[in-house]
Design an enzyme around this catalytic site. Structure first.
Site, PDB file in Angstrom:
ATOM      1  N   HIS A 157       0.693   8.023  -5.444  1.00 45.09           N
ATOM      2  CA  HIS A 157       1.018   7.259  -6.654  1.00 45.09           C
ATOM      3  C   HIS A 157       0.111   6.056  -6.836  1.00 45.09           C
ATOM      4  CE1 HIS A 157       3.850   5.180  -3.713  1.00 45.09           C
ATOM      5  NE2 HIS A 157       3.391   4.107  -4.336  1.00 45.09           N
TER       6      HIS A 157
ATOM      7  N   HIS B 258      -1.281  -1.332  -6.702  1.00 45.91           N
ATOM      8  CA  HIS B 258      -1.701  -0.696  -5.447  1.00 45.91           C
ATOM      9  C   HIS B 258      -1.953   0.794  -5.639  1.00 45.91           C
ATOM     10  CE1 HIS B 258       2.785  -0.158  -5.218  1.00 45.91           C
ATOM     11  NE2 HIS B 258       2.483   0.986  -4.593  1.00 45.91           N
TER      12      HIS B 258
ATOM     13  N   GLU C  47      -1.423   1.459   0.063  1.00 50.15           N
ATOM     14  CA  GLU C  47      -0.197   1.928   0.724  1.00 50.15           C
ATOM     15  C   GLU C  47      -0.495   3.280   1.347  1.00 50.15           C
ATOM     16  OE1 GLU C  47       3.139   2.189  -1.987  1.00 50.15           O
ATOM     17  OE2 GLU C  47       4.342   3.365  -0.561  1.00 50.15           O
TER      18      GLU C  47
HETATM   19  C1  LIG Z   1       8.583   0.758  -4.116  1.00 54.72           C
HETATM   20  C2  LIG Z   1       8.474   0.653  -2.649  1.00 54.72           C
HETATM   21  C3  LIG Z   1       7.101   0.830  -2.129  1.00 54.72           C
HETATM   22  C4  LIG Z   1       6.759   2.315  -2.213  1.00 54.72           C
HETATM   23  O1  LIG Z   1       7.436   3.080  -1.478  1.00 54.72           O
HETATM   24  O2  LIG Z   1       5.889   2.770  -2.957  1.00 54.72           O
HETATM   25  C5  LIG Z   1       6.128  -0.077  -2.827  1.00 54.72           C
HETATM   26  O3  LIG Z   1       5.123   0.281  -3.345  1.00 54.72           O
HETATM   27  S1  LIG Z   1       6.583  -1.771  -2.775  1.00 54.72           S
HETATM   28  C6  LIG Z   1       5.253  -2.620  -3.564  1.00 54.72           C
HETATM   29  C7  LIG Z   1       5.399  -4.069  -3.311  1.00 54.72           C
HETATM   30  N1  LIG Z   1       5.192  -4.393  -1.922  1.00 54.72           N
HETATM   31  C8  LIG Z   1       4.051  -4.947  -1.459  1.00 54.72           C
HETATM   32  O4  LIG Z   1       3.103  -5.236  -2.207  1.00 54.72           O
HETATM   33  C9  LIG Z   1       4.000  -5.233   0.034  1.00 54.72           C
HETATM   34  C10 LIG Z   1       2.612  -5.620   0.514  1.00 54.72           C
HETATM   35  N2  LIG Z   1       2.103  -6.814  -0.172  1.00 54.72           N
HETATM   36  C11 LIG Z   1       1.912  -8.003   0.469  1.00 54.72           C
HETATM   37  O5  LIG Z   1       2.114  -8.128   1.659  1.00 54.72           O
HETATM   38  C12 LIG Z   1       1.419  -9.169  -0.364  1.00 54.72           C
HETATM   39  O6  LIG Z   1       1.787  -9.004  -1.701  1.00 54.72           O
HETATM   40  C13 LIG Z   1      -0.142  -9.365  -0.286  1.00 54.72           C
HETATM   41  C14 LIG Z   1      -0.919  -8.150  -0.762  1.00 54.72           C
HETATM   42  C15 LIG Z   1      -0.555  -9.735   1.154  1.00 54.72           C
HETATM   43  C16 LIG Z   1      -0.530 -10.536  -1.213  1.00 54.72           C
HETATM   44  O7  LIG Z   1      -0.006 -11.720  -0.692  1.00 54.72           O
HETATM   45  P1  LIG Z   1       0.553 -12.862  -1.611  1.00 54.72           P
HETATM   46  O8  LIG Z   1       0.951 -14.016  -0.783  1.00 54.72           O
HETATM   47  O9  LIG Z   1       1.583 -12.282  -2.486  1.00 54.72           O
HETATM   48  O10 LIG Z   1      -0.616 -13.176  -2.625  1.00 54.72           O
HETATM   49  P2  LIG Z   1      -1.944 -14.003  -2.568  1.00 54.72           P
HETATM   50  O11 LIG Z   1      -2.154 -14.390  -3.988  1.00 54.72           O
HETATM   51  O12 LIG Z   1      -1.976 -15.081  -1.546  1.00 54.72           O
HETATM   52  O13 LIG Z   1      -3.037 -12.906  -2.204  1.00 54.72           O
HETATM   53  C17 LIG Z   1      -4.073 -13.077  -1.279  1.00 54.72           C
HETATM   54  C18 LIG Z   1      -5.352 -12.508  -1.916  1.00 54.72           C
HETATM   55  O14 LIG Z   1      -5.189 -11.109  -2.173  1.00 54.72           O
HETATM   56  C19 LIG Z   1      -5.329 -10.844  -3.573  1.00 54.72           C
HETATM   57  N3  LIG Z   1      -4.336  -9.860  -3.967  1.00 54.72           N
HETATM   58  C20 LIG Z   1      -2.995 -10.005  -3.930  1.00 54.72           C
HETATM   59  N4  LIG Z   1      -2.384  -8.916  -4.349  1.00 54.72           N
HETATM   60  C21 LIG Z   1      -3.356  -8.038  -4.676  1.00 54.72           C
HETATM   61  C22 LIG Z   1      -3.340  -6.722  -5.201  1.00 54.72           C
HETATM   62  N5  LIG Z   1      -2.182  -6.107  -5.474  1.00 54.72           N
HETATM   63  N6  LIG Z   1      -4.506  -6.103  -5.410  1.00 54.72           N
HETATM   64  C23 LIG Z   1      -5.703  -6.706  -5.144  1.00 54.72           C
HETATM   65  N7  LIG Z   1      -5.790  -7.982  -4.633  1.00 54.72           N
HETATM   66  C24 LIG Z   1      -4.622  -8.630  -4.435  1.00 54.72           C
HETATM   67  C25 LIG Z   1      -5.080 -12.171  -4.261  1.00 54.72           C
HETATM   68  O15 LIG Z   1      -5.703 -12.208  -5.512  1.00 54.72           O
HETATM   69  C26 LIG Z   1      -5.668 -13.153  -3.284  1.00 54.72           C
HETATM   70  O16 LIG Z   1      -7.069 -13.184  -3.434  1.00 54.72           O
HETATM   71  P3  LIG Z   1      -7.874 -14.574  -3.564  1.00 54.72           P
HETATM   72  O17 LIG Z   1      -7.321 -15.263  -4.741  1.00 54.72           O
HETATM   73  O18 LIG Z   1      -9.314 -14.157  -3.714  1.00 54.72           O
HETATM   74  O19 LIG Z   1      -7.616 -15.286  -2.268  1.00 54.72           O
HETATM   75 CO   LIG Z   2       4.112   2.137  -3.830  1.00 55.49          CO
END
Ligand SMILES: CC[C@@H](C(=O)O)C(=O)SCCNC(=O)CCNC(=O)[C@H](O)C(C)(C)COP(=O)(O)OP(=O)(O)OC[C@H]1O[C@@H](n2cnc3c(N)ncnc32)[C@H](O)[C@@H]1OP(=O)(O)O
Ligand SMILES: [Co+2]
Length: 151
Positions: free
Chosen positions: A8, A89, A138
């Site tokens: 997905h 993702h 993922e």
């Molecule tokens: C439905 C259940 C399950 C399934 O079975 O399918 C799911 O899919 S659940 C989906 C939701 N769950 C998750 O996303 C869990 C994993 N995610 C995380 O641990 C955090 O969200 C993260 C990815 C570590 C981000 O951390 P966070 O503190 O929220 O954000 P930051 O803004 O500090 O991010 C750091 C850095 O990474 C960039 N970033 C964040 N998210 C994404 C993204 N989705 N894609 C690409 N890049 C991303 C963010 O822009 C920051 O970059 P810089 O600004 O350059 O530092």
């Molecule tokens: Co998912």
């Protein structure tokens, strides 16, 4: 590790209802699964089917619409930065989740939290987007048997 199907694409949205309207009216989607809360992951989820190579719905790649459940949701910050919603993702299947975890660990990729049960009822884990060419990734164990998606 051998790469499996693209299971997905996760799309973060401020409103699953609005996204359903978009996928129906703009994208011509016809199969929407019942939305449900996945409290443990902090999101409300709705799967939208796309057809497989044979044109059949139920086994193709899905769009996973995810809406935050509260301020602590892992997608809350992402939606602050992308208030209209955005691709969040990609999720690939693997045959064996523990083998896959070792594979990425040995490469020094950052794994985000423990292996847990995902929306399809099989084990999943996430890899940090900064280690994965910018994509939050993922990894999901392929469901056993020849099941169609029940959600
Ligand atoms: C439905 C259940 C399950 C399934 O079975 O399918 C799911 O899919 S659940 C989906 C939701 N769950 C998750 O996303 C869990 C994993 N995610 C995380 O641990 C955090 O969200 C993260 C990815 C570590 C981000 O951390 P966070 O503190 O929220 O954000 P930051 O803004 O500090 O991010 C750091 C850095 O990474 C960039 N970033 C964040 N998210 C994404 C993204 N989705 N894609 C690409 N890049 C991303 C963010 O822009 C920051 O970059 P810089 O600004 O350059 O530092
Ligand atoms: Co998912």
């Amino acid at each position: 590790m051998k790469l499996g199907r693209l299971n997905h694409i996760g799309v973060a949205t401020p409103s699953i209802a609005e996204s359903i309207r978009y996928y129906r009216e703009v994208m011509g989607a016809t199969k929407f699964h019942e939305p449900f809360d996945l409290e443990a992951q902090g999101v409300k989820v709705c799967f939208v089917d796309t057809p497989d190579a044979a044109g059949e719905l139920g086994k193709g790649t899905q769009i996973e619409l995810i809406e935050p459940l509260g301020e602590d949701s892992p997608i809350a910050k992402f939606l602050e930065k992308n208030p209209a919603g955005a691709q969040h993702h990609v999720c690939y299947e693997v045959e064996d989740i523990e083998d896959a975890r070792k594979w990425f660990e040995e490469m020094g990729k950052r794994i985000l939290g423990p292996t847990r049960i995902g929306a399809h009822g099989t084990p999943i884990f996430f890899l940090h987007p900064k280690d994965m060419m910018g994509q939050l990734t993922e990894i999901m164990e392929t469901p056993k048997g020849d099941a169609h998606w029940s959600n």
